[in-house]
Design an enzyme around this catalytic site. Structure first.
Site, PDB file in Angstrom:
ATOM      1  N   HIS A  49       0.852  -1.197   0.000  1.00  0.00           N
ATOM      2  CA  HIS A  49       0.000   0.000   0.000  1.00  0.00           C
ATOM      3  C   HIS A  49       0.892   1.252   0.000  1.00  0.00           C
ATOM      4  O   HIS A  49       1.375   1.677   1.033  1.00  0.00           O
ATOM      5  CB  HIS A  49      -0.918  -0.012   1.229  1.00  0.00           C
ATOM      6  CG  HIS A  49      -2.053   0.953   1.165  1.00  0.00           C
ATOM      7  ND1 HIS A  49      -2.082   2.039   0.312  1.00  0.00           N
ATOM      8  CD2 HIS A  49      -3.226   0.999   1.841  1.00  0.00           C
ATOM      9  CE1 HIS A  49      -3.220   2.709   0.489  1.00  0.00           C
ATOM     10  NE2 HIS A  49      -3.934   2.089   1.413  1.00  0.00           N
ATOM     11  N   HIS A  82      -2.574   6.977  -0.968  1.00  0.00           N
ATOM     12  CA  HIS A  82      -3.543   7.618  -0.060  1.00  0.00           C
ATOM     13  C   HIS A  82      -2.988   8.261   1.205  1.00  0.00           C
ATOM     14  O   HIS A  82      -3.668   8.308   2.225  1.00  0.00           O
ATOM     15  CB  HIS A  82      -4.631   6.603   0.340  1.00  0.00           C
ATOM     16  CG  HIS A  82      -5.408   6.118  -0.840  1.00  0.00           C
ATOM     17  ND1 HIS A  82      -6.065   4.918  -0.875  1.00  0.00           N
ATOM     18  CD2 HIS A  82      -5.621   6.675  -2.064  1.00  0.00           C
ATOM     19  CE1 HIS A  82      -6.651   4.746  -2.049  1.00  0.00           C
ATOM     20  NE2 HIS A  82      -6.391   5.796  -2.799  1.00  0.00           N
ATOM     21  N   TYR A  96      -0.584   7.363   3.301  1.00  0.00           N
ATOM     22  CA  TYR A  96      -0.051   6.553   4.400  1.00  0.00           C
ATOM     23  C   TYR A  96       1.482   6.528   4.347  1.00  0.00           C
ATOM     24  O   TYR A  96       2.089   7.266   3.566  1.00  0.00           O
ATOM     25  CB  TYR A  96      -0.705   5.162   4.375  1.00  0.00           C
ATOM     26  CG  TYR A  96      -2.211   5.284   4.572  1.00  0.00           C
ATOM     27  CD1 TYR A  96      -2.720   5.836   5.748  1.00  0.00           C
ATOM     28  CD2 TYR A  96      -3.120   4.942   3.571  1.00  0.00           C
ATOM     29  CE1 TYR A  96      -4.086   6.012   5.933  1.00  0.00           C
ATOM     30  CE2 TYR A  96      -4.495   5.109   3.748  1.00  0.00           C
ATOM     31  CZ  TYR A  96      -4.968   5.648   4.925  1.00  0.00           C
ATOM     32  OH  TYR A  96      -6.315   5.842   5.116  1.00  0.00           O
TER      33      TYR A  96
HETATM   34  C1  LIG Z   1     -15.117   1.773   2.310  1.00  0.00           C
HETATM   35  C2  LIG Z   1     -13.823   2.025   1.583  1.00  0.00           C
HETATM   36  C3  LIG Z   1     -12.660   1.486   2.091  1.00  0.00           C
HETATM   37  C4  LIG Z   1     -11.448   1.663   1.396  1.00  0.00           C
HETATM   38  N1  LIG Z   1     -10.321   1.057   1.881  1.00  0.00           N
HETATM   39  C5  LIG Z   1      -9.178   1.076   1.153  1.00  0.00           C
HETATM   40  C6  LIG Z   1      -8.041   0.326   1.554  1.00  0.00           C
HETATM   41  O1  LIG Z   1      -8.058  -0.413   2.543  1.00  0.00           O
HETATM   42  N2  LIG Z   1      -6.934   0.406   0.786  1.00  0.00           N
HETATM   43  C7  LIG Z   1      -6.879   1.183  -0.347  1.00  0.00           C
HETATM   44  O2  LIG Z   1      -5.836   1.226  -1.012  1.00  0.00           O
HETATM   45  N3  LIG Z   1      -7.952   1.881  -0.756  1.00  0.00           N
HETATM   46  C8  LIG Z   1      -9.097   1.840  -0.057  1.00  0.00           C
HETATM   47  N4  LIG Z   1     -10.203   2.504  -0.512  1.00  0.00           N
HETATM   48  C9  LIG Z   1     -10.196   3.068  -1.863  1.00  0.00           C
HETATM   49  C10 LIG Z   1     -10.763   2.047  -2.849  1.00  0.00           C
HETATM   50  O3  LIG Z   1      -9.891   0.931  -3.002  1.00  0.00           O
HETATM   51  C11 LIG Z   1     -10.993   2.652  -4.249  1.00  0.00           C
HETATM   52  O4  LIG Z   1      -9.775   3.091  -4.797  1.00  0.00           O
HETATM   53  C12 LIG Z   1     -11.960   3.830  -4.154  1.00  0.00           C
HETATM   54  O5  LIG Z   1     -13.152   3.452  -3.490  1.00  0.00           O
HETATM   55  C13 LIG Z   1     -12.327   4.368  -5.531  1.00  0.00           C
HETATM   56  O6  LIG Z   1     -12.845   3.346  -6.338  1.00  0.00           O
HETATM   57  P1  LIG Z   1     -14.430   3.226  -6.586  1.00  0.00           P
HETATM   58  O7  LIG Z   1     -14.852   4.507  -7.223  1.00  0.00           O
HETATM   59  O8  LIG Z   1     -14.543   2.037  -7.501  1.00  0.00           O
HETATM   60  O9  LIG Z   1     -15.090   3.018  -5.257  1.00  0.00           O
HETATM   61  C14 LIG Z   1     -11.415   2.401   0.192  1.00  0.00           C
HETATM   62  C15 LIG Z   1     -12.598   2.975  -0.281  1.00  0.00           C
HETATM   63  C16 LIG Z   1     -13.785   2.792   0.387  1.00  0.00           C
HETATM   64  C17 LIG Z   1     -15.065   3.379  -0.185  1.00  0.00           C
END
Ligand SMILES: Cc1cc2nc3c(=O)[nH]c(=O)nc-3n(C[C@H](O)[C@H](O)[C@H](O)COP(=O)(O)O)c2cc1C
Length: 364
Positions: free
Chosen positions: A175, A178, A180
């Protein structure tokens, strides 16, 4: 019929034969009580598994300093490794390919999440503001890692990768997105170090690439991916030249021959908000020689288009997959989608909004 839908065409990702290109994005769900994955995750992940489908597990802490959110899983203890096993088995029984996203939050934490109430660690001692964190959990001022301590954190990622393989995962996703810890090193808006881990682009990418190198040496490049979000400034982690950063990383990753690079679209500036951008991941897609995964705000149509136009190999879906356990099937049938309920994204209650989103067959 399905062979006309670009997202549903097969793809060979290294040694893995994928039957389609609809990837489960990593999704933190905060239902791993005491940082231990729970049995309810067996059903949750197996619901989303398909034969030849690729799933990325939620962000999973690499050590006892890695956590910054309640009830998120870890993979640094024997108990955690054992708890992951039946979850991984459940995905494998359905024929899915399952990677673990290994994670350190760095400064996106507070003393309450840290051993002995110590300060969270980071590339910097600049803290986040409460408003930025925004989920009711304060962020404590971090402590800047000394140069000598950095190899220990690299080693935590290495050990976590080994544990993931021991738990049965097919590989790991580092990871690096975002805001981190890894992102806190890469981005010049955060990293204010004066040692060899700060300053130039090369120096800021040193820690991330040392992590990649250590993980590759431990489990093999064919089992390693990384997630990056050069264009995002989530958690106050922005860069003045994200394109150069993304390109430098893509080219450096080639030297390590890792399996895939997973990049978050520039439009996903703030998790969940779809903002169109003039930037594009295409230069990084072209520069990177392995499998490229795009994520962030995709629906079926633009996912198909991205694959058809060869702008990506695979598309990761977050919120749509969260709410539609049979998402690839729905794409195949062009069926209506369940709406996601944001209220239950992170609620620890295992029942609501977790394993109860209906499948097509069960809808009346
Ligand atoms: C509930 C939730 C939890 C997420 N947790 C993570 C995570 O653990 N690791 C990560 O890299 N991104 C995380 N994200 C980002 C998602 O992997 C993804 O990139 C983001 O939701 C945008 O894609 P989407 O438009 O298809 O939802 C999270 C997003 C949401 C909504």
């Amino acid at each position: 019929m399905a062979d006309k839908i670009p997202l549903l065409t097969p793809y060979k990702m290294g040694n893995f034969e994928l039957s389609h290109r609809v990837v489960l994005a990593p999704l933190t769900r905060q239902r791993s009580f005491g940082n231990v994955p729970q049995p309810h995750a067996i059903l949750y992940y197996s619901q989303r598994a398909t034969k030849g489908g690729f799933l990325i597990a939620e962000a999973t802490g690499v050590s006892d300093t890695a956590q910054g959110y309640p009830e998120t899983p870890g993979i640094w203890t024997k108990q955690q490794v054992e708890a992951w096993k039946p979850i991984v088995d459940g995905v494998h029984e359905k024929g899915g390919i399952f990677f673990c996203q290994i994670w350190h939050v760095g400064r996106v934490s507070n003393t309450g999440f840290q051993p002995n109430g110590q300060a969270p660690i980071s590339s910097t001692d600049k803290g986040l503001t409460y408003e930025t964190r925004g989920d009711g959990n304060d962020a404590s001022p971090p402590r800047k890692l000394t140069t000598e301590e950095i190899p220990h954190v690299v080693n935590d990622f290495r050990a976590a990768a080994r544990n993931a393989i021991d738990a049965g995962f097919d590989g790991v996703e580092i990871h690096g997105a975002h805001g981190y810890l890894i992102d806190q090193f890469m981005k010049d808006g955060v990293n204010d170090r004066t040692d060899e881990y700060g300053g130039s682009l090369e120096n800021r990418c040193r820690f991330p690439l040392e992590v990649v190198d250590a993980v590759v040496k431990e489990i093999g490049a064919d089992k390693v991916g990384i997630r990056l979000s050069p264009f995002a400034n989530y958690m106050q982690s922005g860069d003045s030249n994200p394109r150069a950063l993304g390109l430098y990383m893509a080219e450096s990753l080639n030297k390590h021959k890792i399996l895939y690079c997973h990049m978050v679209e520039p439009r996903m500036k703030y998790l969940g908000e779809k903002v169109d951008s003039l930037h594009s991941l295409v230069p990084m897609r072209k520069a990177f020689k392995g499998t490229f995964i795009s994520a962030g705000g995709y629906a079926m149509e633009d996912g198909n288009k991205a694959v058809a136009e060869n702008r990506t190999d695979l598309v990761a879906y977050g919120r749509l997959f969260l709410a539609n356990p049979d998402l690839p099937k729905r794409f195949e049938l062009n069926a209506p989608l369940n709406k996601y309920n944001r209220e239950t994204f992170y609620t620890p209650d295992p029942v609501l909004g977790y394993t109860d989103y209906p499948f097509l067959e069960t809808m009346t």
